[in-house]
Scaffold this motif. Structure first.
Motif, PDB file in Angstrom:
ATOM      1  N   SER A  29     -36.006  -2.200  18.569  1.00 26.75           N
ATOM      2  CA  SER A  29     -35.702  -0.820  18.967  1.00 26.75           C
ATOM      3  C   SER A  29     -34.427  -0.325  18.304  1.00 26.75           C
ATOM      4  O   SER A  29     -34.349   0.827  17.846  1.00 26.75           O
ATOM      5  CB  SER A  29     -35.582  -0.722  20.486  1.00 26.75           C
ATOM      6  OG  SER A  29     -36.817  -1.020  21.105  1.00 26.75           O
ATOM      7  N   LYS A  85     -34.280   2.774  15.556  1.00 20.74           N
ATOM      8  CA  LYS A  85     -33.379   3.911  15.740  1.00 20.74           C
ATOM      9  C   LYS A  85     -32.486   4.094  14.514  1.00 20.74           C
ATOM     10  O   LYS A  85     -32.281   5.221  14.039  1.00 20.74           O
ATOM     11  CB  LYS A  85     -32.532   3.685  16.995  1.00 20.74           C
ATOM     12  CG  LYS A  85     -31.558   4.800  17.333  1.00 20.74           C
ATOM     13  CD  LYS A  85     -30.883   4.536  18.671  1.00 20.74           C
ATOM     14  CE  LYS A  85     -30.044   3.284  18.640  1.00 20.74           C
ATOM     15  NZ  LYS A  85     -29.291   3.059  19.909  1.00 20.74           N
ATOM     16  N   LEU A 123     -32.533   7.268  11.789  1.00 21.72           N
ATOM     17  CA  LEU A 123     -31.324   8.062  11.552  1.00 21.72           C
ATOM     18  C   LEU A 123     -30.947   8.053  10.077  1.00 21.72           C
ATOM     19  O   LEU A 123     -30.644   9.095   9.486  1.00 21.72           O
ATOM     20  CB  LEU A 123     -30.178   7.508  12.408  1.00 21.72           C
ATOM     21  CG  LEU A 123     -28.845   8.253  12.320  1.00 21.72           C
ATOM     22  CD1 LEU A 123     -28.996   9.675  12.854  1.00 21.72           C
ATOM     23  CD2 LEU A 123     -27.772   7.508  13.123  1.00 21.72           C
ATOM     24  N   PRO A 171     -38.129   8.678  14.972  1.00 19.76           N
ATOM     25  CA  PRO A 171     -38.154   7.257  15.354  1.00 19.76           C
ATOM     26  C   PRO A 171     -39.550   6.702  15.576  1.00 19.76           C
ATOM     27  O   PRO A 171     -39.765   5.502  15.419  1.00 19.76           O
ATOM     28  CB  PRO A 171     -37.335   7.232  16.658  1.00 19.76           C
ATOM     29  CG  PRO A 171     -36.452   8.440  16.588  1.00 19.76           C
ATOM     30  CD  PRO A 171     -37.257   9.471  15.856  1.00 19.76           C
ATOM     31  N   THR A 226     -41.641   2.588  15.571  1.00 17.52           N
ATOM     32  CA  THR A 226     -41.754   1.931  16.877  1.00 17.52           C
ATOM     33  C   THR A 226     -42.752   0.780  16.878  1.00 17.52           C
ATOM     34  O   THR A 226     -42.642  -0.133  17.699  1.00 17.52           O
ATOM     35  CB  THR A 226     -42.155   2.942  17.970  1.00 17.52           C
ATOM     36  OG1 THR A 226     -43.349   3.625  17.564  1.00 17.52           O
ATOM     37  CG2 THR A 226     -41.049   3.954  18.209  1.00 17.52           C
TER      38      THR A 226
END
Length: 448
Positions: free
Chosen positions: A122, A126, A130, A136, A140
């Motif tokens: 996770s 993230k 970014l 995102p 996942t």
């Protein structure tokens, strides 16, 4: 929770009764809307599962199963130049994969769960979202992907110990980004130690929960380029000037890791790897920034005997002096780099020239047996796991026209042949005699 003194009060709100037909229409509309939303949600889920599948890695192909362990190491004598705290020390997360009990003797329903592709997936998702300015959700699925490795499995007993390879990740990468290649090598009897290098990796998560992301991209690129394309004004970090960029600093992580592996071989706190590492037979391989750092480590670290670089321009000092060790370059031709630029951007003509000329110059100057492998049609990410992430990548121009599995088979075949030849002394027709089953490969060799 309420005490016995309290009461729960309810109130009924009264209003005019709803007209019968109007009520039925409202109920019908509500039901239809609910059904439509459910169908839409299902379509979205199906689309995501197709576009972003929970993928599986191909069988590694060798006779060994794979075990894995992860370590947190602190270089108490090395300052962390990326920190404003003068007391901060350099810290690394290092994941080790090793040959475990023979693959045929480990049942598929092993009592040990298969290792996740990425620990702390996770946090990585993230960070990638970014850094790449992407949603995102595109990353996942990584937290659901598993590998062939078994955490904490016992080392295979076929040999007393096994040769060791160091893997170095690319910029904004992560230590597991070449799992396809790592697993193939480990299944053939190699130990691989992959270093997560904080501040150049996308995200490094330490055992106490601290998360360290990458430097700003423009700053990182300036610090990297300084090693192979020096600017007139050298870049700085926290007031410190890096005349040769950060590559020499990052290369120190290799020597530190070898020191830690030596200590681990004497006494593994997990009581698994003690005495099982052959540190007389050490190689290194890296992709992109990892190849740049790896070449500098090979230049300065005599314990490394065989060096493999994938699609990485060579530092000025490596080009100038050449390498003492045997070396293999795996890359692609300039025309393929131009095709990648047209499809997905990047790779200016200066970048292309720098890649091609510096790799070829280092190959020509190196003093050990040297091999140069070009694979037309292979884009940069084809040398990583990324082609497995989504079947849409070829349509988006992110992966090259070569079949992704074909590219990985070529990379694995030359990697294994190279390390077998120059760490284990085995005859390997693929590189000794250029007996290639890959006619698309453009192969060059220089022998001392």
């Amino acid at each position: 929770m309420y005490s016995s003194d309290h009461q729960i009060l309810t109130r009924t709100v009264h209003g005019p009764p709803m007209n019968g037909s109007l009520g039925k229409k409202a109920a019908t509309l509500t039901g239809a809307l609910t059904g439509a939303l459910a169908v839409l949600a299902l379509v979205i889920l199906v689309a995501l599962s197709v576009m972003l599948p929970v993928f599986h890695f191909p069988s590694p192909g060798g006779p060994y199963a794979i075990g894995t362990l992860t370590y947190h190491w602190v270089a108490t004598d090395q300052a962390n130049f990326f920190s404003t705290d003068a007391r901060a020390r350099r810290e690394l997360m290092v994941q080790i994969w090793y040959p475990a009990k023979a693959a045929g003797s480990v049942p598929f329903a092993s009592p040990l769960p298969r290792a996740p592709y990425v620990q702390n997936a996770s946090a990585l998702a993230k960070a990638l979202a970014l850094l790449k300015n992407l949603p995102p959700v595109l990353f996942t699925q990584l937290k659901y992907v598993t590998t062939h490795a078994l955490p904490g499995a016992r080392v295979a007993n076929e040999k007393a110990n096994y040769p060791v390879l160091i893997f170095l990740e690319g910029a904004i990468g992560f230590r597991q980004m070449n799992t396809f290649q790592v697993e193939a090598l480990v299944s053939q009897g190699y130990v691989v130690a992959a270093i997560d290098q904080p501040h150049t990796a996308a995200m490094v998560v330490f055992p106490d929960g601290r998360e360290v992301g990458a430097l700003p991209l423009d700053q990182m690129m300036a610090l990297i380029h300084q090693s192979h394309s020096p600017a007139a004004i050298a870049p700085t970090i926290n007031g410190r000037t890096f005349e040769k960029g950060i590559v020499p600093y990052l290369a120190q992580d290799v020597g530190f890791t070898l020191n830690q592996l030596t200590a681990l071989n004497q006494a593994d706190p997990h009581a698994i790897l003690t005495g099982r590492l052959d540190l007389q037979q050490v190689g290194i391989f890296g992709i992109s920034l990892g190849g740049i750092v790896g070449s500098e480590a090979c230049r300065t670290e005599p314990r490394v005997r065989a060096c493999l670089f994938m699609d990485a321009p060579m530092p000025v000092d490596v080009v100038k002096s050449g390498l003492q060790q045997s070396a293999l370059w795996i890359t692609r031709d300039a025309q393929t780099m131009r095709l990648e630029r047209r499809r997905s951007g990047g790779w200016s003509e200066a970048d292309i020239s720098e890649h091609q000329t510096s790799m070829r110059a280092a190959f020509d100057k190196s003093q050990g047996a040297s091999y140069f492998v070009q694979v037309p049609g292979m884009f940069h990410v084809n040398l990583t796991d990324i082609p497995y992430w989504s079947p849409l990548l070829p349509w988006l121009g992110i992966t090259g026209p070569i079949d992704p599995l074909r590219a990985h088979n070529i990379i694995n075949a030359y990697s294994l042949a190279f390390f077998n030849r120059h760490l284990l002394g085995r005859a390997e027709a693929l590189i000794d005699d250029d007996a290639s089953q890959y006619p698309e490969v453009v192969f060059s060799v220089r022998k001392p």
